[in-house]
Design a protein around this motif. Structure first.
Motif, PDB file in Angstrom:
ATOM      1  N   LEU A  93       0.976  -1.107   0.148  1.00 24.77           N
ATOM      2  CA  LEU A  93       0.003   0.129   0.088  1.00 24.77           C
ATOM      3  C   LEU A  93       0.920   1.311  -0.054  1.00 24.77           C
ATOM      4  CD1 LEU A  93      -2.855  -1.000   2.586  1.00 24.77           C
ATOM      5  CD2 LEU A  93      -2.714  -1.323   0.048  1.00 24.77           C
ATOM      6  N   GLU A  94       1.820   1.180   0.654  1.00 26.25           N
ATOM      7  CA  GLU A  94       2.919   2.333   0.795  1.00 26.25           C
ATOM      8  C   GLU A  94       3.249   2.686  -0.624  1.00 26.25           C
ATOM      9  OE1 GLU A  94       7.412   3.725   2.307  1.00 26.25           O
ATOM     10  OE2 GLU A  94       6.540   1.935   3.101  1.00 26.25           O
ATOM     11  N   GLY A  95       3.894   1.731  -1.410  1.00 23.79           N
ATOM     12  CA  GLY A  95       4.186   1.914  -2.907  1.00 23.79           C
ATOM     13  C   GLY A  95       3.152   2.431  -3.634  1.00 23.79           C
ATOM     14  N   MET A  96       1.964   1.878  -3.563  1.00 23.82           N
ATOM     15  CA  MET A  96       0.853   2.109  -4.595  1.00 23.82           C
ATOM     16  C   MET A  96       0.724   3.567  -4.063  1.00 23.82           C
ATOM     17  SD  MET A  96      -1.606  -0.996  -4.239  1.00 23.82           S
ATOM     18  CE  MET A  96      -1.133  -2.647  -4.754  1.00 23.82           C
ATOM     19  N   GLY A  97       0.607   3.962  -2.906  1.00 25.83           N
ATOM     20  CA  GLY A  97       0.185   5.457  -2.600  1.00 25.83           C
ATOM     21  C   GLY A  97       1.522   6.286  -3.142  1.00 25.83           C
ATOM     22  N   LYS A  98       2.685   5.887  -3.132  1.00 21.86           N
ATOM     23  CA  LYS A  98       3.828   6.498  -3.629  1.00 21.86           C
ATOM     24  C   LYS A  98       3.664   6.910  -5.030  1.00 21.86           C
ATOM     25  CE  LYS A  98       8.828   6.701  -3.553  1.00 21.86           C
ATOM     26  NZ  LYS A  98      10.051   5.674  -3.057  1.00 21.86           N
ATOM     27  N   LEU A  99       3.377   5.801  -5.814  1.00 19.12           N
ATOM     28  CA  LEU A  99       3.093   5.945  -7.328  1.00 19.12           C
ATOM     29  C   LEU A  99       2.005   6.834  -7.507  1.00 19.12           C
ATOM     30  CD1 LEU A  99       4.093   5.474 -10.286  1.00 19.12           C
ATOM     31  CD2 LEU A  99       2.925   3.296 -10.010  1.00 19.12           C
ATOM     32  N   ALA A 100       0.777   6.695  -6.866  1.00 17.93           N
ATOM     33  CA  ALA A 100      -0.254   7.415  -7.169  1.00 17.93           C
ATOM     34  C   ALA A 100      -0.181   8.934  -7.047  1.00 17.93           C
ATOM     35  CB  ALA A 100      -1.523   7.169  -6.293  1.00 17.93           C
ATOM     36  N   ARG A 101       0.612   9.161  -5.853  1.00 17.57           N
ATOM     37  CA  ARG A 101       1.029  10.864  -5.713  1.00 17.57           C
ATOM     38  C   ARG A 101       2.102  11.253  -6.915  1.00 17.57           C
ATOM     39  NH1 ARG A 101       1.420   9.008  -0.507  1.00 17.57           N
ATOM     40  NH2 ARG A 101       3.774   8.569  -0.663  1.00 17.57           N
TER      41      ARG A 101
ATOM     42  N   SER B 228       3.554  -5.844 -11.778  1.00 16.06           N
ATOM     43  CA  SER B 228       3.438  -4.508 -12.072  1.00 16.06           C
ATOM     44  C   SER B 228       2.060  -3.914 -12.791  1.00 16.06           C
ATOM     45  CB  SER B 228       4.669  -4.052 -13.240  1.00 16.06           C
ATOM     46  OG  SER B 228       6.042  -4.362 -12.664  1.00 16.06           O
ATOM     47  N   ASN B 229       1.577  -4.979 -13.411  1.00 17.27           N
ATOM     48  CA  ASN B 229       0.218  -4.626 -13.959  1.00 17.27           C
ATOM     49  C   ASN B 229      -0.949  -4.697 -13.049  1.00 17.27           C
ATOM     50  OD1 ASN B 229       1.138  -4.765 -16.750  1.00 17.27           O
ATOM     51  ND2 ASN B 229       0.464  -6.949 -16.893  1.00 17.27           N
ATOM     52  N   ILE B 230      -0.712  -5.703 -11.982  1.00 16.08           N
ATOM     53  CA  ILE B 230      -1.710  -5.476 -10.671  1.00 16.08           C
ATOM     54  C   ILE B 230      -1.335  -4.282  -9.842  1.00 16.08           C
ATOM     55  CG2 ILE B 230      -2.386  -6.657  -8.542  1.00 16.08           C
ATOM     56  CD1 ILE B 230      -3.021  -8.092 -11.577  1.00 16.08           C
ATOM     57  N   PHE B 231      -0.215  -4.016  -9.689  1.00 20.20           N
ATOM     58  CA  PHE B 231       0.252  -2.893  -8.771  1.00 20.20           C
ATOM     59  C   PHE B 231      -0.341  -1.597  -9.748  1.00 20.20           C
ATOM     60  CE2 PHE B 231       2.974   0.310  -7.337  1.00 20.20           C
ATOM     61  CZ  PHE B 231       3.302   0.068  -6.141  1.00 20.20           C
ATOM     62  N   SER B 232      -0.221  -1.465 -10.769  1.00 17.90           N
ATOM     63  CA  SER B 232      -0.691  -0.294 -11.730  1.00 17.90           C
ATOM     64  C   SER B 232      -2.192  -0.357 -11.657  1.00 17.90           C
ATOM     65  CB  SER B 232      -0.048  -0.303 -13.221  1.00 17.90           C
ATOM     66  OG  SER B 232       1.299  -0.129 -13.007  1.00 17.90           O
TER      67      SER B 232
ATOM     68  N   MET C  50      -4.112  -1.048  -9.490  1.00 18.55           N
ATOM     69  CA  MET C  50      -4.803  -0.443  -7.984  1.00 18.55           C
ATOM     70  C   MET C  50      -4.564   1.050  -8.102  1.00 18.55           C
ATOM     71  SD  MET C  50      -5.871  -3.304  -6.524  1.00 18.55           S
ATOM     72  CE  MET C  50      -5.803  -2.892  -4.794  1.00 18.55           C
ATOM     73  N   VAL C  51      -3.134   1.379  -8.557  1.00 15.34           N
ATOM     74  CA  VAL C  51      -2.901   2.703  -8.570  1.00 15.34           C
ATOM     75  C   VAL C  51      -3.617   3.558  -9.370  1.00 15.34           C
ATOM     76  CG1 VAL C  51      -0.874   4.239  -9.343  1.00 15.34           C
ATOM     77  CG2 VAL C  51      -0.275   2.307  -7.951  1.00 15.34           C
TER      78      VAL C  51
ATOM     79  N   PRO D  24      -5.001   8.154 -14.199  1.00 10.08           N
ATOM     80  CA  PRO D  24      -4.454   8.898 -15.243  1.00 10.08           C
ATOM     81  C   PRO D  24      -5.253   8.747 -16.713  1.00 10.08           C
ATOM     82  CG  PRO D  24      -3.507   6.715 -15.115  1.00 10.08           C
ATOM     83  CD  PRO D  24      -4.537   7.155 -13.928  1.00 10.08           C
ATOM     84  N   PRO D  25      -5.012   9.544 -17.610  1.00 10.72           N
ATOM     85  CA  PRO D  25      -5.746   9.584 -18.833  1.00 10.72           C
ATOM     86  C   PRO D  25      -5.603   8.447 -19.652  1.00 10.72           C
ATOM     87  CG  PRO D  25      -4.492  11.814 -18.788  1.00 10.72           C
ATOM     88  CD  PRO D  25      -4.130  10.834 -17.691  1.00 10.72           C
ATOM     89  N   HIS D  26      -4.298   7.647 -19.649  1.00 12.03           N
ATOM     90  CA  HIS D  26      -4.397   6.297 -20.202  1.00 12.03           C
ATOM     91  C   HIS D  26      -3.296   5.425 -19.556  1.00 12.03           C
ATOM     92  CE1 HIS D  26      -5.838   8.511 -24.067  1.00 12.03           C
ATOM     93  NE2 HIS D  26      -5.079   9.362 -23.555  1.00 12.03           N
ATOM     94  N   TRP D  27      -3.904   4.043 -19.715  1.00 10.26           N
ATOM     95  CA  TRP D  27      -3.033   2.951 -18.834  1.00 10.26           C
ATOM     96  C   TRP D  27      -3.044   1.744 -19.991  1.00 10.26           C
ATOM     97  CZ3 TRP D  27      -5.419  -1.332 -15.805  1.00 10.26           C
ATOM     98  CH2 TRP D  27      -4.282  -2.283 -15.135  1.00 10.26           C
ATOM     99  N   LEU D  28      -1.722   1.468 -20.202  1.00 16.48           N
ATOM    100  CA  LEU D  28      -1.545   0.049 -20.989  1.00 16.48           C
ATOM    101  C   LEU D  28      -0.753  -0.767 -20.372  1.00 16.48           C
ATOM    102  CD1 LEU D  28       0.227   2.295 -23.831  1.00 16.48           C
ATOM    103  CD2 LEU D  28      -2.109   1.881 -23.914  1.00 16.48           C
ATOM    104  N   MET D  29      -1.150  -2.016 -20.349  1.00 18.97           N
ATOM    105  CA  MET D  29      -0.720  -3.212 -19.845  1.00 18.97           C
ATOM    106  C   MET D  29       0.000  -4.051 -20.554  1.00 18.97           C
ATOM    107  SD  MET D  29      -3.777  -5.253 -18.029  1.00 18.97           S
ATOM    108  CE  MET D  29      -2.851  -6.901 -17.693  1.00 18.97           C
TER     109      MET D  29
END
Length: 203
Positions: free
Chosen positions: A46-54, A71-75, A77-78, A84-89
């Motif tokens: 959760l800490e890393g997810m919050g860091k990336l979201a910020r 990274s796909n699962i992490f992203s 959640m984030v 963000p406008p666009h997300w590719l996995m």
């Protein structure tokens, strides 16, 4: 290669690593606006997810491109947090050893991603069938290596194998699921028939 190929006049590229740095990290630095290493503490960090979201919000990042299962699962959640406008996995292999929870969460991510890239037609068909994803949202982009690229390690190997007998090659990461141990165990029998045979493992 993707980072090197980005047009610096049009894009700023940020690299966010979920696990360690690795020996390739310094190669990214000249081609990225910033490189951030976050050593995750647990599977759902959760800490890393919050860091990336910020980071996504503060930098006003337009495109998120995630690679591989974690990274796909992490992203996934984030991007639910930061939007963000666009997300590719990117899906770059088959889920060897994954359980139902892995498949369930990956399916949720696949349905949320704007676009999915795979490295083969087989990979695309398997992913589409596994998660009921529309084929129109999947793009196949084959792996490629620039033909002029050859580092000193590769040249050293070429010199050492010159003049040898038949070379058996296996190119794969050294994970247990790849089964290198079976090939190594078979070598005595192969050498009995072809004494100059050479086994070359690239990983």
């Amino acid at each position: 290669e993707i980072c090197k190929g980005m047009d610096g006049a049009r894009f700023e590229t940020s690299l966010f690593c979920c696990v360690g740095g690795g020996e390739l990290l310094e190669r990214f630095t000249p081609h990225c606006t910033e490189v951030i290493v976050h050593e995750r503490q647990r599977l759902f960090d959760l800490e890393g997810m919050g860091k990336l979201a910020r980071l996504l919000r503060d930098r006003r990042i337009d495109i998120v491109h995630s690679w591989l299962w974690y990274s796909n699962i992490f992203s996934y959640m984030v991007t639910r947090l930061a939007r963000p406008p666009h997300w590719l996995m990117s899906v770059r292999g088959l889920p060897l050893g994954f359980n139902r929870v892995h498949a369930l969460v990956e399916g949720m991510a696949a349905r949320a991603a704007e676009r999915i890239t795979t490295v083969s037609q087989f990979n695309a068909r398997h992913f589409q069938a596994e998660h009921s994803v529309s084929g129109e949202r999947i793009s196949v982009i084959y792996n490629g290596i620039l033909p002029h690229h050859a580092d000193s390690d590769a040249l050293d190997v070429k010199a050492r194998v010159a003049g040898q007998g038949p070379i058996l090659g296996c190119i794969a990461n050294f994970g247990r699921e790849k089964g290198h141990r079976y090939l190594v165990a078979a070598m005595p029998e192969i050498l009995a028939a072809r004494p100059r045979a050479l086994l070359l493992l690239v990983g």
